[in-house]
Design an enzyme around this catalytic site. Structure first.
Site, mmCIF file in Angstrom:
data_model
loop_
_atom_site.group_PDB
_atom_site.id
_atom_site.type_symbol
_atom_site.label_atom_id
_atom_site.label_comp_id
_atom_site.label_asym_id
_atom_site.label_seq_id
_atom_site.Cartn_x
_atom_site.Cartn_y
_atom_site.Cartn_z
ATOM 1 N N PHE A 20 100.341 35.952 32.897
ATOM 2 C CA PHE A 20 101.454 34.995 32.882
ATOM 3 C C PHE A 20 102.768 35.653 33.297
ATOM 4 C CE2 PHE A 20 98.465 32.766 30.128
ATOM 5 C CZ PHE A 20 98.569 31.477 30.627
ATOM 6 N N GLY A 21 103.048 36.860 32.770
ATOM 7 C CA GLY A 21 104.322 37.514 33.052
ATOM 8 C C GLY A 21 104.447 37.896 34.517
ATOM 9 N N GLU A 176 90.840 28.733 16.316
ATOM 10 C CA GLU A 176 90.154 27.975 17.369
ATOM 11 C C GLU A 176 88.670 28.341 17.444
ATOM 12 O OE1 GLU A 176 94.171 27.402 20.070
ATOM 13 O OE2 GLU A 176 92.816 29.038 20.536
HETATM 14 C C1 LIG Z 1 91.943 34.558 23.243
HETATM 15 C C2 LIG Z 1 93.417 34.360 23.468
HETATM 16 C C3 LIG Z 1 93.976 33.140 23.170
HETATM 17 C C4 LIG Z 1 95.339 32.933 23.372
HETATM 18 N N1 LIG Z 1 95.863 31.709 23.094
HETATM 19 C C5 LIG Z 1 97.162 31.464 23.362
HETATM 20 C C6 LIG Z 1 97.715 30.181 23.168
HETATM 21 O O1 LIG Z 1 97.029 29.254 22.726
HETATM 22 N N2 LIG Z 1 99.016 29.990 23.493
HETATM 23 C C7 LIG Z 1 99.786 30.987 23.995
HETATM 24 O O2 LIG Z 1 100.947 30.754 24.298
HETATM 25 N N3 LIG Z 1 99.302 32.222 24.175
HETATM 26 C C8 LIG Z 1 98.007 32.487 23.877
HETATM 27 N N4 LIG Z 1 97.497 33.746 24.071
HETATM 28 C C9 LIG Z 1 98.404 34.828 24.480
HETATM 29 C C10 LIG Z 1 98.710 34.793 25.967
HETATM 30 O O3 LIG Z 1 97.524 34.646 26.697
HETATM 31 C C11 LIG Z 1 99.441 36.066 26.310
HETATM 32 O O4 LIG Z 1 100.653 36.092 25.602
HETATM 33 C C12 LIG Z 1 99.736 36.170 27.794
HETATM 34 O O5 LIG Z 1 98.541 36.162 28.527
HETATM 35 C C13 LIG Z 1 100.551 37.411 28.098
HETATM 36 O O6 LIG Z 1 100.762 37.508 29.457
HETATM 37 P P1 LIG Z 1 100.941 38.924 30.140
HETATM 38 O O7 LIG Z 1 101.274 38.648 31.569
HETATM 39 O O8 LIG Z 1 101.859 39.755 29.366
HETATM 40 O O9 LIG Z 1 99.529 39.637 30.023
HETATM 41 P P2 LIG Z 1 98.087 39.150 30.472
HETATM 42 O O10 LIG Z 1 98.051 37.678 30.671
HETATM 43 O O11 LIG Z 1 97.154 39.756 29.532
HETATM 44 O O12 LIG Z 1 97.904 39.789 31.920
HETATM 45 C C14 LIG Z 1 97.832 41.172 32.112
HETATM 46 C C15 LIG Z 1 97.263 41.410 33.509
HETATM 47 O O13 LIG Z 1 97.435 42.782 33.849
HETATM 48 C C16 LIG Z 1 96.260 43.263 34.470
HETATM 49 N N5 LIG Z 1 96.246 44.704 34.240
HETATM 50 C C17 LIG Z 1 96.224 45.354 33.041
HETATM 51 N N6 LIG Z 1 96.284 46.685 33.226
HETATM 52 C C18 LIG Z 1 96.344 46.887 34.563
HETATM 53 C C19 LIG Z 1 96.440 48.050 35.376
HETATM 54 N N7 LIG Z 1 96.514 49.284 34.852
HETATM 55 N N8 LIG Z 1 96.452 47.899 36.716
HETATM 56 C C20 LIG Z 1 96.381 46.665 37.270
HETATM 57 N N9 LIG Z 1 96.311 45.534 36.552
HETATM 58 C C21 LIG Z 1 96.302 45.640 35.212
HETATM 59 C C22 LIG Z 1 95.141 42.506 33.784
HETATM 60 O O14 LIG Z 1 93.986 42.467 34.587
HETATM 61 C C23 LIG Z 1 95.782 41.128 33.594
HETATM 62 O O15 LIG Z 1 95.525 40.279 34.684
HETATM 63 C C24 LIG Z 1 96.141 33.980 23.873
HETATM 64 C C25 LIG Z 1 95.568 35.218 24.171
HETATM 65 C C26 LIG Z 1 94.214 35.411 23.970
HETATM 66 C C27 LIG Z 1 93.587 36.744 24.296
#
Ligand SMILES: Cc1cc2nc3c(=O)[nH]c(=O)nc-3n(C[C@H](O)[C@H](O)[C@H](O)COP(=O)(O)OP(=O)(O)OC[C@H]3O[C@@H](n4cnc5c(N)ncnc54)[C@H](O)[C@@H]3O)c2cc1C
Length: 445
Positions: A20-21, A176
């Site tokens: 997402f970020g 859930e």
């Molecule tokens: C089971 C579950 C249920 C959830 N339910 C909810 C909900 O109902 N509502 C809600 O708001 N939030 C929910 N969340 C939380 C939400 O999904 C996270 O807050 C959100 O995904 C965070 O986004 P992010 O971009 O920080 O990280 P992520 O979405 O985790 O993305 C990280 C990305 O970085 C990539 N990556 C990691 N390390 C490397 C590397 N070294 N090199 C290259 N790529 C890399 C990964 O492949 C991934 O695509 C849930 C999370 C989980 C696990």
């Protein structure tokens, strides 16, 4: 301080992570005068909030995943690289992959976080967590294999262990998952087996804190616990898991220590930042919190390197009211959008207001016709909350890849209680039929 935001050559933005970020950073830079390189070790964006639906057989992995290339195909200034970033050199301004270096002017790190076993990583084998598509498929295998093995089992104690499901952690994922398993056992599978009565399934939700869903108003936590109990989940708060050994969970409620034997133990507790947090700390001197999240400045940059930003679950941002923002999708998306603005404004020599999170509320699904929604003054539970939850998720899924069809299919399977993705796959798909190695020390309640 290395910072080439004002030079003439095209400004190179490298984004690590297409969650997402990272994705919202890249999308928000679509019309900016910059080159964007988004690097992810997976070739798809995963809609994690619906992972539990894959784990319990309602949706297929493809339903909640969108290829990053297709999501960003209209962003002509953006290229996607598939691969893992292993290191960062902040002085040379480049990130290191196994086979190449990628230079940047601005770096956005959005590699996320996962669950934590609080130092007991050996529990992971017995109690998998839910973070990736592979995790969801493994959990799905364990859940459906347990019912299959129970159907073949003649020993009552072993059968009881197979029909006992323990979920550790009373946050949204735990709630859930346990709600969905209850629906499976008591509704969906009701007529599908001949030797077992799936309504004899025991589902325990163990929560260390005083209440489940602690980020919601207390009355909504209470309503959620009541709905879960009505669905057939036994909710235990103030309950700490002290050990997991194969299929035996030991937990402490007050001074009382109990053991239960369960063939399906699922972990939905704790938070641990991705390794990139420690790498950043080592290379830049940035501080991390105990979970390994990088402590960021009010503009989400790192203190010593203003051209490195951290967003989403990997960031520890506490400049709004002193509390660390939660690891949820809206925080990650808003941070991504904000950083995209900062990059553009800095290029024009303008200053930027600190990041401010707009909290529109929280919600959690419990099961069919039951959810809880906390919008501050407006609090919903039951059917209306469920419809609201559904609409919000449809809205966000559509954003990614026209997933309206998926949601219609999903709503249909919810109404008809059919779960079309109940596949048992993987190398160990038949291993559950083996006998249980550990005998229960206590009769399961
Ligand atoms: C089971 C579950 C249920 C959830 N339910 C909810 C909900 O109902 N509502 C809600 O708001 N939030 C929910 N969340 C939380 C939400 O999904 C996270 O807050 C959100 O995904 C965070 O986004 P992010 O971009 O920080 O990280 P992520 O979405 O985790 O993305 C990280 C990305 O970085 C990539 N990556 C990691 N390390 C490397 C590397 N070294 N090199 C290259 N790529 C890399 C990964 O492949 C991934 O695509 C849930 C999370 C989980 C696990």
């Amino acid at each position: 301080m290395p910072n080439s935001l004002n030079n003439q050559k095209p400004h190179e933005v490298v984004v690590i992570g297409g969650g997402f970020g990272g994705l919202y950073t890249a999308k928000s830079l679509r019309k900016a005068n910059v080159n964007v390189t988004l690097i992810d070790k997976r070739n798809f964006h995963l809609f994690q909030p619906l992972l539990y639906q894959v784990a319990t057989g309602t949706l297929s992995p493809g339903d909640i995943s969108s290829p990053l290339r297709s999501v960003l195909s209209k962003s002509k200034n953006t290229k996607v690289l598939l691969g893992e970033v292993n290191d960062i050199d902040p002085d040379a301004q480049q990130v290191m992959m196994a086979d190449k270096f990628v230079p940047y002017d601005t770096l956005v790190v959005a590699t996320g976080a996962k669950h934590s076993y609080f130092g007991n990583d050996d529990w992971q084998k017995s109690a998998p967590g839910l973070k990736t598509v592979e995790d969801a498929i493994e959990i799905r295998r364990r859940i459906f294999s347990a019912f299959e093995a129970a159907e073949r089992e003649t020993d009552p104690a072993k059968r009881r262990a197979l029909l006992t499901f323990v979920v550790v952690g009373g946050g949204p994922t735990g709630v859930e998952l346990s709600g969905a398993i209850a629906e499976l056992a008591y509704k969906t599978l009701e007529e599908d087996f001949r030797n077992i009565d799936t309504s004899e399934t025991t589902i325990l939700l163990l929560q260390g804190g005083e209440r489940i869903l602690p980020f919601l108003a207390p009355e909504l936590s209470q309503a959620a616990a009541k709905s879960l109990e009505e669905f057939g989940v036994s909710v235990h708060t103030k309950t700490r898991v002290t050990n997991i050994d194969h299929d035996i969970v030991t937990f402490k409620q007050g001074d009382e220590v109990q053991e239960i034997t369960s063939k399906t133990i699922l972990w939905a507790a704790g938070i641990q930042a991705s390794p990139m947090g420690r790498i950043l700390a080592k290379r830049t001197g940035a501080e991390c919190d105990r979970a390994g999240r990088v402590i960021v400045e009010p503009d989400l940059s790192i203190k010593e390197y203003k051209n490195i930003f951290v967003v989403g679950d990997l960031a520890n941002f506490s400049h709004n009211d002193g509390k660390t923002l939660p690891g949820v999708a809206p925080v990650a998306t808003q941070e991504g959008e904000y950083v995209a603005k900062v990059i553009q404004k800095r290029m024009r020599g303008k200053t930027v207001e600190p990041f401010k999170y707009n909290d529109y509320g929280n919600l959690a699904m419990i099961g069919q016709n039951a959810a809880v929604v906390d919008l501050g003054p407006v609090k919903l539970k039951g059917f209306f909350a469920w419809v609201f939850w559904l609409l919000i998720h449809i809205y966000f899924l559509i954003e990614f890849d026209s997933k309206l069809l998926v949601m219609i299919q999903w709503a249909w399977s919810y109404m008809t209680r059919k779960r079309g993705s109940r596949l048992i796959t993987g190398k160990e798909s038949l291993s559950f039929a083996k006998v249980i190695t550990h005998q229960p020390k206590m009769e399961n309640s």
